[in-house]
Design an enzyme around this catalytic site. Sequence first.
Site, PDB file in Angstrom:
ATOM      1  N   ASP A  46       0.819  -1.199   0.000  1.00 39.00           N
ATOM      2  CA  ASP A  46       0.000   0.000   0.000  1.00 39.00           C
ATOM      3  C   ASP A  46       0.865   1.268   0.000  1.00 39.00           C
ATOM      4  OD1 ASP A  46      -2.569   0.913   0.088  1.00 39.00           O
ATOM      5  OD2 ASP A  46      -2.875   0.554   2.220  1.00 39.00           O
ATOM      6  N   ASP A 124      -6.889  -0.501  -3.180  1.00 33.59           N
ATOM      7  CA  ASP A 124      -8.296  -0.532  -2.802  1.00 33.59           C
ATOM      8  C   ASP A 124      -8.695  -2.000  -2.691  1.00 33.59           C
ATOM      9  OD1 ASP A 124     -10.971   0.316  -2.398  1.00 33.59           O
ATOM     10  OD2 ASP A 124     -11.396  -0.007  -4.518  1.00 33.59           O
ATOM     11  N   HIS A 214     -18.788  -3.733   4.874  1.00 31.08           N
ATOM     12  CA  HIS A 214     -18.648  -2.541   4.029  1.00 31.08           C
ATOM     13  C   HIS A 214     -19.948  -2.190   3.322  1.00 31.08           C
ATOM     14  CE1 HIS A 214     -14.031  -3.271   3.523  1.00 31.08           C
ATOM     15  NE2 HIS A 214     -14.396  -3.030   4.763  1.00 31.08           N
ATOM     16  N   SER A 238     -13.247  -4.430  -3.971  1.00 29.87           N
ATOM     17  CA  SER A 238     -12.597  -3.250  -4.565  1.00 29.87           C
ATOM     18  C   SER A 238     -13.385  -2.621  -5.715  1.00 29.87           C
ATOM     19  CB  SER A 238     -11.188  -3.595  -5.049  1.00 29.87           C
ATOM     20  OG  SER A 238     -11.213  -4.212  -6.328  1.00 29.87           O
ATOM     21  N   LYS A 241     -15.437  -3.810  -9.044  1.00 28.71           N
ATOM     22  CA  LYS A 241     -16.893  -3.852  -9.276  1.00 28.71           C
ATOM     23  C   LYS A 241     -17.299  -2.826 -10.334  1.00 28.71           C
ATOM     24  CE  LYS A 241     -17.816  -3.613  -4.686  1.00 28.71           C
ATOM     25  NZ  LYS A 241     -16.512  -3.991  -4.116  1.00 28.71           N
ATOM     26  N   ARG A 255     -23.908  -0.334  -3.582  1.00 32.85           N
ATOM     27  CA  ARG A 255     -23.123  -0.096  -2.364  1.00 32.85           C
ATOM     28  C   ARG A 255     -24.021   0.516  -1.308  1.00 32.85           C
ATOM     29  NH1 ARG A 255     -17.782  -0.638  -1.441  1.00 32.85           N
ATOM     30  NH2 ARG A 255     -17.111   0.152   0.569  1.00 32.85           N
TER      31      ARG A 255
HETATM   32  P1  AMP Z   1     -14.841  -3.092  -0.952  1.00 33.16           P
HETATM   33  O1  AMP Z   1     -13.627  -3.802  -1.423  1.00 33.16           O
HETATM   34  O2  AMP Z   1     -15.795  -2.722  -2.039  1.00 33.16           O
HETATM   35  O3  AMP Z   1     -15.507  -3.788   0.197  1.00 33.16           O
HETATM   36  O4  AMP Z   1     -14.390  -1.666  -0.437  1.00 33.16           O
HETATM   37  C1  AMP Z   1     -13.189  -1.440   0.221  1.00 33.16           C
HETATM   38  C2  AMP Z   1     -13.285  -0.079   0.855  1.00 33.16           C
HETATM   39  O5  AMP Z   1     -14.300  -0.074   1.823  1.00 33.16           O
HETATM   40  C3  AMP Z   1     -12.053   0.345   1.614  1.00 33.16           C
HETATM   41  O6  AMP Z   1     -11.181   1.044   0.782  1.00 33.16           O
HETATM   42  C4  AMP Z   1     -12.577   1.233   2.724  1.00 33.16           C
HETATM   43  O7  AMP Z   1     -12.335   2.594   2.485  1.00 33.16           O
HETATM   44  C5  AMP Z   1     -14.063   1.004   2.684  1.00 33.16           C
HETATM   45  N1  AMP Z   1     -14.615   0.714   4.020  1.00 33.16           N
HETATM   46  C6  AMP Z   1     -13.969   0.426   5.162  1.00 33.16           C
HETATM   47  N2  AMP Z   1     -14.820   0.278   6.206  1.00 33.16           N
HETATM   48  C7  AMP Z   1     -16.054   0.496   5.700  1.00 33.16           C
HETATM   49  C8  AMP Z   1     -17.368   0.502   6.262  1.00 33.16           C
HETATM   50  N3  AMP Z   1     -17.582   0.241   7.541  1.00 33.16           N
HETATM   51  N4  AMP Z   1     -18.411   0.768   5.429  1.00 33.16           N
HETATM   52  C9  AMP Z   1     -18.215   1.008   4.127  1.00 33.16           C
HETATM   53  N5  AMP Z   1     -16.987   1.003   3.531  1.00 33.16           N
HETATM   54  C10 AMP Z   1     -15.927   0.767   4.308  1.00 33.16           C
HETATM   55 MG    MG Z   2     -10.220   1.711  -0.754  1.00 31.93          MG
END
Ligand code: AMP
Ligand code: MG
Length: 324
Positions: A46, A124, A214, A238, A241, A255
């Site tokens: 990262d 991400d 998330h 990430s 999607k 989302r």
């Molecule tokens: P994904 O891979 O689509 O689940 O998204 C990853 C991203 O979700 C990360 O880069 C975080 O910034 C974000 N994230 C972290 N915690 C949360 C949360 N509680 N709710 C929504 N998004 C989050």
């Molecule tokens: Mg991210």
Amino acid sequence: MYERELEAAAAAVREACRLTRAVQDQVVAARARVLKADRSPVTVADLASQVAISARLAAAFPDDLLMAEEDSAPFAQSPDLERRVLDLARRALPDLTAEQARHGLDRAGHPGGGGRFWVLDPIDGTKGFLRGEQYAVALAMVEDGRVVVAALGCPNLPLTAGDAAGARGCLLTAVRGRGARQQALDGDAGRAIAVETEVEPATATACVSVEAEHSSHDLAQRLATAAGLTRPLRLVDSQCKYGLVARGEVTMYLRLPKSSTWREIAWDHAAGSLVVEEAGGRVTDFAGRDLDFSRRTLDVTHGILASNRHIHDQVLAAAREILG
Ligand code: AMP
Ligand code: MG
């Protein structure tokens, strides 16, 4: 327009993907040997990804500001971490000094506002990265609150939809008004990409985060059902999607953050959203409003819907029923 910006962004993302790929390969190999999950490799990847991209952008556009996820604070806890980040970043930038690396991290605190600046998520989908699955290196340029250039590196995404056994590693790029393209991360001529033309909910598909923390799987399923979707939700980590929607592999990305206190962050959506829009899709919150990228956190109602456009209003209408 923005040719230099696109070229610099694409080259920087490609380079960062080479760095992060090398680390993920080690993580996956190590997981086969050790049981306890060690998060430090993703931290190294990262930080090195941000160091390398930040340095490339600073060289190409010395006046441009950067909004990104990482800073050098973790180095204070661990000199070993700093050494590992430098070693990795120097594979791309052999002459990089420790001071330049720290500056590359610490210059990323731009709070946003008007004018132009870059928005970066150096990795991400860190959870997907650690599982050996999908993650993305997401770089975008914002001008007056709108994303105008995007480079989204998806190192594990199959080049051809559905061909899980085939070559992996995609670079998705877009310039506002100029369309979206996909190239192989390792380099090829590339092709224009476009969203699906699906309008029938019964045959439409939706993707959501793998991590239910998330984005609520339960709410997404209820919304999908209310909108008339019949196919199972596809779980993907990430901004890949957004890539799936942009290249017509999935009809929409839902989302719906679980926590009411969570605020969506610009770098989690900037690059992906432009790629979808330029592939012919639409990205809004669930009140149907465009996203405003002038701040680090986004002001969205209920969450974000990225779709092929044709089905967007139907899903928003279903969301009004479900979400109120
Ligand atoms: P994904 O891979 O689509 O689940 O998204 C990853 C991203 O979700 C990360 O880069 C975080 O910034 C974000 N994230 C972290 N915690 C949360 C949360 N509680 N709710 C929504 N998004 C989050
Ligand atoms: Mg991210």
